[in-house]
Design an enzyme around this catalytic site. Structure first.
Site, PDB file in Angstrom:
ATOM      1  N   HIS A   1      35.771   0.204   7.223  1.00 17.70           N
ATOM      2  CA  HIS A   1      35.083   1.479   7.048  1.00 17.70           C
ATOM      3  C   HIS A   1      33.726   1.232   6.388  1.00 17.70           C
ATOM      4  O   HIS A   1      33.654   0.573   5.347  1.00 17.70           O
ATOM      5  CB  HIS A   1      35.954   2.397   6.184  1.00 17.70           C
TER       6      HIS A   1
ATOM      7  N   HIS B   1      36.390  -1.431  20.345  1.00 15.81           N
ATOM      8  CA  HIS B   1      36.701  -2.710  19.681  1.00 15.81           C
ATOM      9  C   HIS B   1      38.203  -2.986  19.673  1.00 15.81           C
ATOM     10  O   HIS B   1      38.733  -3.546  18.710  1.00 15.81           O
ATOM     11  CB  HIS B   1      36.165  -2.739  18.252  1.00 15.81           C
TER      12      HIS B   1
ATOM     13  N   ASN C   1      27.859  -6.143  14.047  1.00 19.80           N
ATOM     14  CA  ASN C   1      27.916  -6.578  15.448  1.00 19.80           C
ATOM     15  C   ASN C   1      27.118  -7.865  15.606  1.00 19.80           C
ATOM     16  O   ASN C   1      26.368  -8.255  14.711  1.00 19.80           O
ATOM     17  CB  ASN C   1      27.315  -5.505  16.369  1.00 19.80           C
TER      18      ASN C   1
HETATM   19  C1  HEM Z   1      25.501   0.065  14.213  1.00 20.00           C
HETATM   20  C2  HEM Z   1      26.392   0.647  14.929  1.00 20.00           C
HETATM   21  C3  HEM Z   1      27.827   0.232  14.938  1.00 20.00           C
HETATM   22  C4  HEM Z   1      28.398  -0.962  14.635  1.00 20.00           C
HETATM   23  C5  HEM Z   1      27.713  -2.222  14.175  1.00 20.00           C
HETATM   24  C6  HEM Z   1      29.828  -0.824  14.800  1.00 20.00           C
HETATM   25  C7  HEM Z   1      30.752  -1.825  14.576  1.00 20.00           C
HETATM   26  C8  HEM Z   1      32.095  -1.683  14.722  1.00 20.00           C
HETATM   27  C9  HEM Z   1      33.048  -2.733  14.617  1.00 20.00           C
HETATM   28  C10 HEM Z   1      32.734  -4.172  14.281  1.00 20.00           C
HETATM   29  C11 HEM Z   1      34.261  -2.215  14.846  1.00 20.00           C
HETATM   30  C12 HEM Z   1      35.573  -2.977  14.885  1.00 20.00           C
HETATM   31  C13 HEM Z   1      36.229  -2.970  13.546  1.00 20.00           C
HETATM   32  C14 HEM Z   1      37.490  -3.791  13.612  1.00 20.00           C
HETATM   33  O1  HEM Z   1      37.391  -4.986  13.969  1.00 20.00           O
HETATM   34  O2  HEM Z   1      38.569  -3.259  13.284  1.00 20.00           O
HETATM   35  C15 HEM Z   1      34.085  -0.825  15.088  1.00 20.00           C
HETATM   36  C16 HEM Z   1      35.108   0.036  15.345  1.00 20.00           C
HETATM   37  C17 HEM Z   1      34.921   1.368  15.484  1.00 20.00           C
HETATM   38  N1  HEM Z   1      33.718   2.024  15.467  1.00 20.00           N
HETATM   39 FE1  HEM Z   1      31.907   1.272  15.249  1.00 20.00          FE
HETATM   40  N2  HEM Z   1      30.096   0.454  15.166  1.00 20.00           N
HETATM   41  C18 HEM Z   1      28.890   1.137  15.257  1.00 20.00           C
HETATM   42  C19 HEM Z   1      28.709   2.424  15.560  1.00 20.00           C
HETATM   43  C20 HEM Z   1      29.706   3.338  15.578  1.00 20.00           C
HETATM   44  C21 HEM Z   1      29.526   4.749  15.636  1.00 20.00           C
HETATM   45  C22 HEM Z   1      28.181   5.462  15.675  1.00 20.00           C
HETATM   46  C23 HEM Z   1      30.764   5.294  15.625  1.00 20.00           C
HETATM   47  C24 HEM Z   1      31.154   6.746  15.647  1.00 20.00           C
HETATM   48  C25 HEM Z   1      30.413   7.730  15.223  1.00 20.00           C
HETATM   49  C26 HEM Z   1      31.718   4.224  15.585  1.00 20.00           C
HETATM   50  C27 HEM Z   1      33.071   4.376  15.606  1.00 20.00           C
HETATM   51  C28 HEM Z   1      33.977   3.362  15.607  1.00 20.00           C
HETATM   52  C29 HEM Z   1      35.407   3.550  15.732  1.00 20.00           C
HETATM   53  C30 HEM Z   1      36.116   4.875  15.922  1.00 20.00           C
HETATM   54  C31 HEM Z   1      35.992   2.292  15.658  1.00 20.00           C
HETATM   55  C32 HEM Z   1      37.475   1.962  15.711  1.00 20.00           C
HETATM   56  C33 HEM Z   1      37.931   1.812  14.286  1.00 20.00           C
HETATM   57  C34 HEM Z   1      39.419   1.663  14.113  1.00 20.00           C
HETATM   58  O3  HEM Z   1      40.189   2.127  14.965  1.00 20.00           O
HETATM   59  O4  HEM Z   1      39.827   1.100  13.085  1.00 20.00           O
HETATM   60  N3  HEM Z   1      31.064   3.039  15.534  1.00 20.00           N
HETATM   61  N4  HEM Z   1      32.749  -0.516  14.999  1.00 20.00           N
END
Ligand code: HEM
Length: 753
Positions: A395, A131, A203
């Site tokens: 978070h 993202h 999402n």
């Molecule tokens: C339903 C499943 C998931 C959804 C809907 C989702 C949604 C998102 C969204 C919207 C962001 C962007 C946040 C922003 O705009 O700053 C994001 C970032 C991220 N997601 Fe997910 N995600 C999912 C699953 C996962 C999983 C399973 C992991 C890890 C175990 C993960 C790890 C991350 C990480 C590391 C970021 C970057 C966050 C940052 O650097 O601030 N995500 N996710």
């Protein structure tokens, strides 16, 4: 859903801008870079910083521990009329290093040079692992009160207004990648509630590729560019992605959503959002229900065509970002309703046979209707991208009392992942103190010190129990709005690395999605699979994915196999009997056209009689008119926003032809490839190309007076969605009516049922 008042506001913004800027060339469409027009000469009279633009917002001015400061937002970034060092000493020259004579070496003692260069050298922080590419905006959330029965969350009480910050994103691409790639979109919302921040990290697709967070590095490594050549950027059309999803078949549901038009949204404003996981809501008495969160856009769900998405990727890689900010600036505020599907909290945690802990499954809206609980309006753009959009940290574990998590194994992993990654991305443990992340609730934690500590903690006893700080901070009871971890019973079970049997069905809901699509949407899905698999190098990967498609639907599989030139495999699992869910289709309904772009082709030498009236009527309808002419400047006193050389059909949601302009002097093939488009002696070839492309992308086209000649020469007169009439106003009325369906779907005859 209550409608906003975009037309009035657009008009107001335009008139205010005209008055403020006093420059006939720039004020009437969104996008001016500063809050005041620049002068031709370099300004030399000292004065304070210019204010932000009217539509720009910024984080509230709060202390690191959530208290309001009353400091004006503008004072946070910079103040005073004079250039200073980072410590506030005024500087008289920042254009020359301190040297031993004008031609001599630079001196080590030049502390201003060193401060300036050192800071610059450290301006970059790591982009998000996923993202990375995103755009954010400020707004408000107003609760309807309809969730009061099922949750004690204060911000969901009737009429409660909560400030929010939303960040939209793509998943796979790097920070500078194009907006319109085929991908899932992030839709993350930070609610600054007075009981603590709530992040709904959602999402635009309601299911996920994997059922267990331990697979997240695998799916992302597969989707990211290949590690050797680092290509392709921001897309799934490559071997490693299809290698993974065809082997790890629980990914097939998410993948068909990506291959559908949902993977290429027209705008962030026309996307649904989904919390994906099942959440648990808790009421005042401790009773619980299970819910899934949905965002429903006021403008409906609309997408680009694949050709448009590709062309825009080259022409305007910032298309979605620009669309979001232009709409807000024009007063066409993006709106969504937040809704919940509610399920009884039973020990099985299932509903209608669907495992609510499986994030690869939806619950069709026909089985559990989405009940609206509040409205989100985005009404301010950021003042500073880095400070707000880049530094915001979401978070899944940011939960207010009344909202709790479930045992969905994907959700559980996310609860660990976000803070962990932000420690690196934001350079230490104190990122909740960055202005955009500061809560709007009192903070009294016992976390201390660390890099970039902004709070000045008083007291000597950051531990509990203590008597030296008089016992403060005290644990809150239920009546003092404490967050309570719901005492859910955990079944006695051995430790295992395994999934429940209910997670084993990987195909029935993929089939449900396919069967819920209209014929034209099915055609787009077939084309997307054929394109993506066609870009893979290895035949076995294509064959393996075809096998997955055979398990979804024989027509889908056969059509894609034909495109790939491969044999059609037989299913290896029985095809499920499914009940289609009409709510999944985005075709067949009508929606408002707020903030849509309408291109108006004018002929400076022709009859301009109706142009002023039509342009105003487009504004009044809450849309943005862009004049397209042979040259820049003005035509009949109206500002020209695009020329035949700079404009392209993909920028416009509809095209109006107010004339049939003759080939302009720059319509020579050697100067502009587009000018080589099939032309005629009487109409500029780029205007013909514009009409042909708009027609091919099933957009509404209108013409009056001499404009009808362009339609004739483009060979589209009398075809569906092409409107002609004697007067501009009459044509616009019909064009507007047709735009409500987003596209002229009849122009895409489908070969599948
Ligand atoms: C339903 C499943 C998931 C959804 C809907 C989702 C949604 C998102 C969204 C919207 C962001 C962007 C946040 C922003 O705009 O700053 C994001 C970032 C991220 N997601 Fe997910 N995600 C999912 C699953 C996962 C999983 C399973 C992991 C890890 C175990 C993960 C790890 C991350 C990480 C590391 C970021 C970057 C966050 C940052 O650097 O601030 N995500 N996710």
């Amino acid at each position: 859903m209550e409608s906003s008042k975009p037309s009035q506001i657009v008009k107001g913004v335009v008139e205010a801008a005209v008055e403020k800027v006093g420059d006939a060339l720039t004020p009437d469409v969104p996008g001016a870079p500063g809050s005041a027009p620049p002068s031709l000469e370099e300004p030399t009279t000292p004065h304070g910083p210019l204010p932000p633009k009217d539509e720009q917002g910024a984080p509230d001015t709060r202390t690191p521990t959530g208290a309001e400061t009353g400091v004006p937002k503008i004072a946070k970034g910079q103040q005073g009329a004079y250039l200073t060092t980072a410590n506030g000493a005024r500087l008289r020259d920042t254009d020359h290093s301190l040297k031993a004579g004008p031609r001599g070496p630079v001196l080590l003692q030049d502390h201003h040079l060193r401060e300036k260069i050192t800071h610059f050298d450290h301006e970059r922080i790591p982009e998000r692992v996923v993202h990375a590419r995103g755009a954010g905006a400020h707004g408000t959330f107003v609760a309807y009160g309809t969730a009061e029965e099922v949750t004690r969350a204060g911000f969901l009480k009737k009429g409660r207004e909560t400030p929010v910050f939303v960040r939209f994103s793509t998943v796979l691409g790097s920070r500078g990648s194009a907006d319109t790639v085929r991908d899932t979109r992030g839709f993350a919302t930070k609610f600054y509630t007075d009981e603590g921040t709530f992040d709904l990290v959602a999402n635009n697709i309601p299911v996920f590729f994997i059922q267990d967070a331990i697979k997240f590095p695998d799916v992302i490594h597969a989707g990211k560019p290949h590690p050797d050549r680092e290509i392709p950027q921001a897309q799934s059309a490559h071997d490693t992605f299809w290698d993974f999803v065809s082997l790890h078949t629980e990914a097939q549901h998410h993948t068909i959503w990506n291959m559908s038009d949902r993977g290429i949204p027209r705008s962030y404003r026309t996307m649904e959002g989904f919390g994906v996981h099942t959440f648990r809501l808790v009421d005042e008495a401790g009773a619980t229900v299970l819910v899934k969160f949905h965002w429903k856009p006021k403008l409906g769900v609309h997408s680009l065509t694949w050709e448009e998405a590709q062309m825009i990727g080259g022409m305007d890689p910032d298309y979605h970002r620009r669309d979001l900010y232009d709409a807000i600036e024009a007063g066409a505020y993006p709106e969504w309703e937040l809704g919940i599907q509610v399920f009884p909290d039973t020990p099985e945690e299932t509903f209608a046979g669907i495992d609510l802990l499986d994030p690869t499954k939806i619950v069709p809206e026909e089985l559990a209707p989405v009940q609206p609980i509040g409205k989100l309006t985005l009404n301010k753009t950021p003042t500073n991208y880095f400070a707000e959009v880049e530094q915001v940290a979401f978070h899944v574990g940011h939960l207010p009392p009344g909202i709790d998590v479930t045992n969905d194994p994907l959700m559980q992993g996310r609860l660990f992942s976000y803070v962990d990654t932000q420690l690196t991305r934001l350079g230490g443990p104190n990122f909740t103190q960055i202005p955009i992340n500061r809560p709007h609730a009192d903070v009294n934690d016992m976390l201390r010190d660390g890099f970039h500590q902004h709070a000045v903690h008083a007291g000597v006893a950051p531990y509990r129990p203590n008597s030296l700080d008089g016992g403060n901070p005290f644990p809150a009871g239920d009546r003092e709005h404490a967050f309570v971890d719901t005492p859910v019973t955990v079944a006695e079970a051995p430790k295992v690395r395994a999934s429940p049997a209910s997670f084993d069905d990987h195909y029935s809901q993929v089939r449900l999605f396919w069967q819920s699509m209209s014929p034209v949407e099915k055609e787009h899905i077939i084309r997307a699979y054929t394109f993506e698999l066609g870009k893979c190098y290895h035949q076995v990967i294509k064959e393996r994915q075809l096998q997955c498609l055979a398990n979804v639907d024989p027509v889908l599989c056969e059509q894609v196999a034909t495109g790939l030139g491969l044999p059609v495999p037989q299913p290896t699992v029985p095809l499920a009997e499914v009940q289609p869910s009409p709510a999944l289709s985005q075709v067949g309904r009508e929606w408002p056209a707020d903030g849509r772009m309408v291109g108006i082709v004018v002929d400076a030498q022709g009859d301009l009689g109706d142009v002023h009236e039509v342009r105003r009527a487009v504004f009044d309808a809450g849309m943005v008119p862009l004049l397209i002419a042979a040259h820049g400047g003005t035509v009949d006193g109206l500002p020209v926003q695009r020329t035949f050389a700079t404009g392209r059909s993909v920028e416009f949601d509809a095209v109006l032809l107010a004339g049939a302009p003759a080939p302009a002097p720059d319509a020579v093939p050697a100067r502009d490839a587009k000018a080589g488009a099939p032309g005629s002696a009487t109409v500029d070839p780029r205007v013909l190309l514009l009409v042909e492309e708009a027609w091919r992308h099933a957009k509404v086209i209108g013409a009056w007076g001499a404009g009808a000649e362009v339609l004739h020469q483009a060979g589209v007169t009398g075809t569906p969605g092409v409107v002609t009439g004697a007067a501009g106003a009459e044509v616009l009325t019909e064009v507007q009516r047709l735009m409500a369906a987003h596209r002229v779907w009849e122009r895409f005859p489908a070969s599948v049922a």
